[in-house]
Design a protein around this motif. Structure first.
Motif, PDB file in Angstrom:
ATOM      1  N   MET A   1     -10.166   4.019  -4.267  1.00 54.12           N
ATOM      2  CA  MET A   1     -11.056   2.870  -4.432  1.00 54.12           C
ATOM      3  C   MET A   1     -10.538   1.959  -5.545  1.00 54.12           C
ATOM      4  O   MET A   1     -10.532   0.741  -5.434  1.00 54.12           O
ATOM      5  N   LEU A   2     -10.074   2.605  -6.584  1.00 56.80           N
ATOM      6  CA  LEU A   2      -9.586   1.867  -7.741  1.00 56.80           C
ATOM      7  C   LEU A   2      -8.280   1.131  -7.424  1.00 56.80           C
ATOM      8  O   LEU A   2      -8.095  -0.029  -7.799  1.00 56.80           O
ATOM      9  N   VAL A   3      -7.409   1.820  -6.719  1.00 57.70           N
ATOM     10  CA  VAL A   3      -6.132   1.204  -6.330  1.00 57.70           C
ATOM     11  C   VAL A   3      -6.404  -0.022  -5.455  1.00 57.70           C
ATOM     12  O   VAL A   3      -5.789  -1.071  -5.623  1.00 57.70           O
ATOM     13  N   LYS A   4      -7.375   0.119  -4.567  1.00 60.02           N
ATOM     14  CA  LYS A   4      -7.737  -0.990  -3.668  1.00 60.02           C
ATOM     15  C   LYS A   4      -8.284  -2.169  -4.485  1.00 60.02           C
ATOM     16  O   LYS A   4      -7.934  -3.327  -4.251  1.00 60.02           O
ATOM     17  N   ASP A   5      -9.140  -1.853  -5.453  1.00 65.06           N
ATOM     18  CA  ASP A   5      -9.703  -2.895  -6.330  1.00 65.06           C
ATOM     19  C   ASP A   5      -8.608  -3.678  -7.036  1.00 65.06           C
ATOM     20  O   ASP A   5      -8.702  -4.887  -7.223  1.00 65.06           O
ATOM     21  N   GLN A   6      -7.594  -2.922  -7.478  1.00 72.04           N
ATOM     22  CA  GLN A   6      -6.561  -3.517  -8.317  1.00 72.04           C
ATOM     23  C   GLN A   6      -5.521  -4.307  -7.528  1.00 72.04           C
ATOM     24  O   GLN A   6      -4.789  -5.112  -8.071  1.00 72.04           O
ATOM     25  N   LYS A   7      -5.468  -4.009  -6.236  1.00 75.34           N
ATOM     26  CA  LYS A   7      -4.412  -4.615  -5.419  1.00 75.34           C
ATOM     27  C   LYS A   7      -4.602  -6.117  -5.308  1.00 75.34           C
ATOM     28  O   LYS A   7      -5.653  -6.596  -4.927  1.00 75.34           O
ATOM     29  N   THR A   8      -3.558  -6.827  -5.647  1.00 73.72           N
ATOM     30  CA  THR A   8      -3.633  -8.274  -5.467  1.00 73.72           C
ATOM     31  C   THR A   8      -3.315  -8.568  -4.009  1.00 73.72           C
ATOM     32  O   THR A   8      -2.617  -7.805  -3.363  1.00 73.72           O
ATOM     33  N   PRO A   9      -3.818  -9.668  -3.470  1.00 71.76           N
ATOM     34  CA  PRO A   9      -3.520  -9.974  -2.077  1.00 71.76           C
ATOM     35  C   PRO A   9      -2.015 -10.087  -1.849  1.00 71.76           C
ATOM     36  O   PRO A   9      -1.264 -10.493  -2.750  1.00 71.76           O
ATOM     37  N   ALA A  10      -1.592  -9.733  -0.652  1.00 66.42           N
ATOM     38  CA  ALA A  10      -0.159  -9.694  -0.340  1.00 66.42           C
ATOM     39  C   ALA A  10       0.515 -11.038  -0.587  1.00 66.42           C
ATOM     40  O   ALA A  10       1.686 -11.091  -0.970  1.00 66.42           O
ATOM     41  N   VAL A  11      -0.239 -12.111  -0.432  1.00 60.97           N
ATOM     42  CA  VAL A  11       0.355 -13.439  -0.590  1.00 60.97           C
ATOM     43  C   VAL A  11       0.903 -13.644  -2.009  1.00 60.97           C
ATOM     44  O   VAL A  11       1.848 -14.405  -2.221  1.00 60.97           O
ATOM     45  N   ALA A  12       0.317 -12.944  -3.004  1.00 65.74           N
ATOM     46  CA  ALA A  12       0.754 -13.111  -4.385  1.00 65.74           C
ATOM     47  C   ALA A  12       2.170 -12.606  -4.617  1.00 65.74           C
ATOM     48  O   ALA A  12       2.797 -12.933  -5.618  1.00 65.74           O
ATOM     49  N   SER A  13       2.671 -11.786  -3.700  1.00 68.71           N
ATOM     50  CA  SER A  13       4.017 -11.252  -3.898  1.00 68.71           C
ATOM     51  C   SER A  13       5.095 -12.225  -3.401  1.00 68.71           C
ATOM     52  O   SER A  13       6.287 -11.970  -3.573  1.00 68.71           O
ATOM     53  N   ARG A  14       4.695 -13.319  -2.798  1.00 67.79           N
ATOM     54  CA  ARG A  14       5.703 -14.293  -2.344  1.00 67.79           C
ATOM     55  C   ARG A  14       6.330 -14.993  -3.548  1.00 67.79           C
ATOM     56  O   ARG A  14       5.637 -15.323  -4.512  1.00 67.79           O
ATOM     57  N   PRO A  15       7.638 -15.235  -3.500  1.00 74.04           N
ATOM     58  CA  PRO A  15       8.252 -15.957  -4.623  1.00 74.04           C
ATOM     59  C   PRO A  15       7.687 -17.370  -4.739  1.00 74.04           C
ATOM     60  O   PRO A  15       7.347 -17.990  -3.729  1.00 74.04           O
ATOM     61  N   ILE A  16       7.604 -17.818  -5.977  1.00 75.97           N
ATOM     62  CA  ILE A  16       6.949 -19.119  -6.223  1.00 75.97           C
ATOM     63  C   ILE A  16       7.648 -20.260  -5.464  1.00 75.97           C
ATOM     64  O   ILE A  16       7.007 -21.177  -4.956  1.00 75.97           O
TER      65      ILE A  16
END
Ligand code: ZN
Length: 350
Positions: free
Chosen positions: A326-341
């Motif tokens: 549950m905690l890991v899920k809470d902390q996970k940023t959306p996948a889109v945030a991993s895209r390079p700027i």
């Protein structure tokens, strides 16, 4: 050469057979084991005599849980923890430090409570003995608390708030690395005795708090818990007992969260302590006044003849996978945030 080898092999086989028979006949068993079991047992290392097992240091005591029925006889290694690695007094640079007078190991089976304000079962502190406890961190004020404790070569017991550990995991790592004991103080500092608190919410507050500590430290916390606002309920006490988690109340409240300054924190503690003679002291590492008061307060404890007892857990808490997840899920940023700027923002005109 071949004959000699053959002789050695024959002697070895004979020795193995003799040992095997001895082992089999001397092992108490109700039913006869098949021969292959005997052979398998021979291959196992013989159990070392009990005296050779690592025993706890002289200054370590199993304090709680002793009144409970003893479990079935078990090898000494299972009944006692490995020797504790921390013995800071030996490496203390301050010859006049407050230090630690003894370390106690708590068997948390059944959830024993400490701190006479609420739990009067285990009166294990002797006259002038204190336990230093700190709630609500980790916070940017915590390193100053750690420094004061390190300067006096002494150890405390920390009850961090789960959410705060996700904000400042590196500070909680410093707490653990310095050899202090780390328990938990819920996930979000929710008062579990609130009328609005449901049972699943209560469990989540407790379990996610511990899971957050584990996530920050990478190792399991001590099964030590303090209720926010000391607000316990029978249901919560029952739940903690079922999880073999110890609860901590207080003997000496510093009232640091409502103190006007460091001097008042010192006065609150020393006045109550001089009256009561010993006890679990409640402070908050998140309070600036406490961080500022601590160097002087620890000196005053030393001057007053008080001795610090460190409380550690016999076994660490196994957090529950569903709450870890549950905690890991809470902390996970959306996948889109991993895209390079550069793939998200492109300059098209300057
Ligand atoms: Zn608190």
């Amino acid at each position: 050469m071949r004959n000699a080898l053959g002789l050695m092999l024959a002697s070895f086989v004979t020795a193995v057979l003799i040992t095997g028979v001895w082992f089999w006949t001397s092992s108490p068993r109700a039913d006869a084991a098949p021969p292959q079991t005997v052979a398998a047992r021979v291959a196992e290392p013989l159990p070392a005599p009990a005296a050779a097992k690592p025993a706890p240091k002289d200054d370590v005591e199993i304090t709680a849980g002793l009144s409970k029925p003893a479990p079935a006889p078990a090898p000494a290694a299972a009944a006692f923890p490995a020797p504790l690695p921390v013995r800071p007094a030996a490496t203390c640079a301050n010859p006049d430090a407050l230090g630690i007078s003894r370390v106690v190991v708590i068997d948390t089976t059944g959830g024993p409570g400490f701190g006479f304000l609420q739990y009067k079962q285990f009166d294990f502190l002797t006259d002038k003995e204190v336990v230093l406890t700190f709630d609500d961190g980790p916070w940017p004020t915590t390193p100053a608390v750690l420094k004061a404790l390190a300067d006096e070569c002494t150890k405390g017991l920390f009850f961090p708030v789960g959410k705060h550990t996700t904000y400042h995991p590196e500070i909680l790592k410093q707490v653990a690395a310095a050899g202090h004991t780390v328990g938990s103080h819920t996930w979000s500092h929710a008062h579990l005795d609130s009328k609005k608190m449901t049972e699943p919410q209560m469990r989540e507050e407790i379990e996610k708090g511990f899971s957050a500590v584990k996530m920050a430290l990478g190792t399991a916390p001590a099964p030590f818990f303090r209720f926010p606002g000391l607000g316990h309920t029978q249901a919560a006490l029952g739940y903690l007992a079922s999880r073999n988690i110890s609860m901590f109340s207080v003997d000496v409240d510093s009232n640091d969260f409502k103190s006007s300054g460091p001097d008042q924190v010192i006065q609150n503690v020393m006045t109550k302590l001089d009256k009561q003679g010993k006890g679990v002291i409640l402070m908050h590492d998140l309070q600036k006044h406490t961080a500022l008061a601590l160097p002087t307060l620890l000196r005053r404890l030393k001057a007053g003849g008080y001795k610090v007892v460190q409380m550690r857990a016999k076994e660490q808490l196994e957090t529950l996978p569903e709450y870890d997840a549950m905690l890991v899920k809470d902390q996970k940023t959306p996948a889109v945030a991993s895209r390079p700027i550069s793939s998200v923002v492109q300059t098209v005109s300057q």
